[in-house]
Design an enzyme around this catalytic site. Structure first.
Site, PDB file in Angstrom:
ATOM      1  N   ARG A 147       0.843  -1.206   0.000  1.00 43.92           N
ATOM      2  CA  ARG A 147       0.000   0.000   0.000  1.00 43.92           C
ATOM      3  C   ARG A 147       0.874   1.250   0.000  1.00 43.92           C
ATOM      4  NH1 ARG A 147      -4.491   0.550   4.573  1.00 43.92           N
ATOM      5  NH2 ARG A 147      -2.646   0.976   5.833  1.00 43.92           N
TER       6      ARG A 147
ATOM      7  N   LYS B  32      -2.621   6.473   1.508  1.00 46.24           N
ATOM      8  CA  LYS B  32      -2.375   6.937   2.878  1.00 46.24           C
ATOM      9  C   LYS B  32      -1.344   8.065   2.821  1.00 46.24           C
ATOM     10  CE  LYS B  32      -2.223   4.766   7.393  1.00 46.24           C
ATOM     11  NZ  LYS B  32      -3.376   5.487   7.941  1.00 46.24           N
TER      12      LYS B  32
HETATM   13  N1  PLP Z   1      -9.147   4.646   6.865  1.00 39.36           N
HETATM   14  C1  PLP Z   1      -8.332   5.627   7.221  1.00 39.36           C
HETATM   15  C2  PLP Z   1      -8.658   6.992   6.736  1.00 39.36           C
HETATM   16  C3  PLP Z   1      -7.199   5.360   7.998  1.00 39.36           C
HETATM   17  O1  PLP Z   1      -6.381   6.353   8.358  1.00 39.36           O
HETATM   18  C4  PLP Z   1      -6.944   4.058   8.427  1.00 39.36           C
HETATM   19  C5  PLP Z   1      -5.767   3.750   9.212  1.00 39.36           C
HETATM   20  O2  PLP Z   1      -4.794   3.233   8.738  1.00 39.36           O
HETATM   21  C6  PLP Z   1      -7.832   3.051   8.042  1.00 39.36           C
HETATM   22  C7  PLP Z   1      -8.921   3.371   7.272  1.00 39.36           C
HETATM   23  C8  PLP Z   1      -7.597   1.641   8.444  1.00 39.36           C
HETATM   24  O3  PLP Z   1      -6.614   1.037   7.666  1.00 39.36           O
HETATM   25  P1  PLP Z   1      -5.758  -0.161   8.216  1.00 39.36           P
HETATM   26  O4  PLP Z   1      -6.725  -1.214   8.635  1.00 39.36           O
HETATM   27  O5  PLP Z   1      -4.943  -0.599   7.066  1.00 39.36           O
HETATM   28  O6  PLP Z   1      -4.965   0.357   9.351  1.00 39.36           O
HETATM   29  C1  COI Z   2      -3.820   3.625  11.663  1.00 39.97           C
HETATM   30  O1  COI Z   2      -4.817   3.035  12.060  1.00 39.97           O
HETATM   31  O2  COI Z   2      -2.721   3.075  11.563  1.00 39.97           O
HETATM   32  C2  COI Z   2      -3.883   5.014  11.262  1.00 39.97           C
HETATM   33  O3  COI Z   2      -3.001   5.461  10.592  1.00 39.97           O
HETATM   34  C3  COI Z   2      -5.001   5.819  11.709  1.00 39.97           C
HETATM   35  C4  COI Z   2      -4.553   7.114  12.280  1.00 39.97           C
HETATM   36  C5  COI Z   2      -5.737   7.977  12.317  1.00 39.97           C
HETATM   37  C6  COI Z   2      -3.929   6.937  13.626  1.00 39.97           C
END
Ligand code: PLP
Ligand code: COI
Length: 343
Positions: free
Chosen positions: A82, A184
């Protein structure tokens, strides 16, 4: 080794300056060998691209101590790929996936004393980031970058841990249709700061963003994807037709856990705000959020209350939570390749 003297059960989601970080710099078209360093500070030129045109991407994953004393992390290959997707979208060089995973291993091993003990409720949050260090003045990509990984022990992202939270429907947009919502990048979070400060002042834990094009469909929150449970106890997962939801690794894992471990049906589809009152349970999912139950949504003063209520997780969200965290902590057998043993 001796663990740091922290009150692990009450550390919250905060930054602690751990002992070591990993740094690699990109110059003349290539990444250097990278190294573990103690220096938590970064010195930049006033003209560094990150300071002007926000060329920055990041990741988030966690390391866990298992009951038998190993240190593991969860699907780091997906964070690596990602981050490569995010970098390409912002015209940054890719940091190769195999080097990403090796750097995660090195920095976690170096900071072993900072990995919270098994059962403490805390975990080691790992934050890889990459940013433009090279000079730019016209709008263009820089030609020098830094990739860095630091770690910090963390507790629950939302106060109260597993207690249901209240979220609001935001009047702000998080991501433009076909914009950068699916990567991200720090820029997606900069524009959410006013919205989250406002939501907190109003007493809400998070914002639910609607699709910016029609403001009809549920997208995600500022820092987590969304899950619903329908009247048959099956999972409904919002899907964006404008590709503006971050592809959460936690959500993708939960979808598989729901199908393969719990035998649930999973419907990944656009979800309208005006159908949400039909659902029985709601949760937010992400690395930081894990699975946080939502008790109600406030839509401009109108409350949408879930049957699961404000006291505890609903039964389906709870099963998903227990199964996912059981897999992450090594208590339940994981699908091939999900649990990456560091030590
Ligand atoms: N959506 C947003 C906007 C986020 O910042 C995050 C955090 O990483 C997620 C979703 C969840 O993604 P992940 O499960 O890969 O941490
Ligand atoms: C994560 O879950 O890793 C994120 O980056 C979310 C952030 C808002 C702390």
């Amino acid at each position: 080794m001796s663990k740091k003297d922290l009150d692990w059960s009450s550390i919250g989601f905060n930054y602690h300056v751990a002992d070591y970080r990993y740094v690699s710099n990109y110059k003349d078209g290539k990444w250097d060998d990278g190294e573990i360093t103690t220096d938590a500070k970064i010195v930049l030129s006033e003209d560094a691209g990150v300071l002007h045109y926000a060329q920055e991407v990041f990741e988030g994953l966690k390391a866990y101590e298992t009951e038998d004393g190993h240190i593991v992390c969860f699907r780091p290959d997906l964070n690596a790929t990602r981050m490569m997707d995010s970098a390409r979208r912002l015209e940054m060089p890719e940091f190769p996936a195999e080097r990403f995973i090796k750097a995660v291993e090195e920095v976690v091993k170096a900071n072993e004393d900072w990995v919270p003990p098994f059962g403490s409720g805390a975990t080691l949050y790992i934050r890889p980031l990459m940013f433009a260090t090279g000079n730019v003045i016209g709008v263009k990509p820089a030609d020098e970058y830094q990739f860095r990984i630091f770690v910090t022990p963390v507790g629950p992202y939302f106060k109260g841990g597993a207690k249901p939270i209240v979220v609001k429907i935001s009047d702000f947009d998080r991501a433009a249709p076909h914009g950068t919502g699916n990567i991200k990048a720090g820029l997606n979070y900069a524009m959410s700061l006013h919205a989250i400060v406002t939501a907190h002042e109003e007493g809400f834990a998070e914002n639910v963003y609607l699709d910016a094009q029609s403001r009809t469909y549920i997208e995600e929150t500022g820092g987590a994807n969304i899950l619903f449970v329908d009247e048959n106890g099956n999972l409904v997962v919002p899907k964006s037709f404008t590709d503006s939801i971050l592809p959460s690794i936690t959500r993708r894992s939960i979808v598989q856990v729901a199908k393969d471990y719990l035998g649930l049906e999973v419907d990944e589809r656009p979800v309208r705000l005006d159908e949400v009152h039909n659902f029985k349970e709601m949760g937010l999912c992400g690395t930081a959020a894990v699975i946080s139950p939502v008790g109600k949504i406030n839509d401009h003063g109108k409350e949408i209350c879930f049957e699961s209520g404000m006291d505890e997780m609903g039964p389906v969200i709870k099963k998903l939570y227990d199964t996912l965290t059981g897999i992450q902590m090594g208590e339940i057998e994981a699908p091939e390749g999900w649990v990456h043993v560091i030590k």
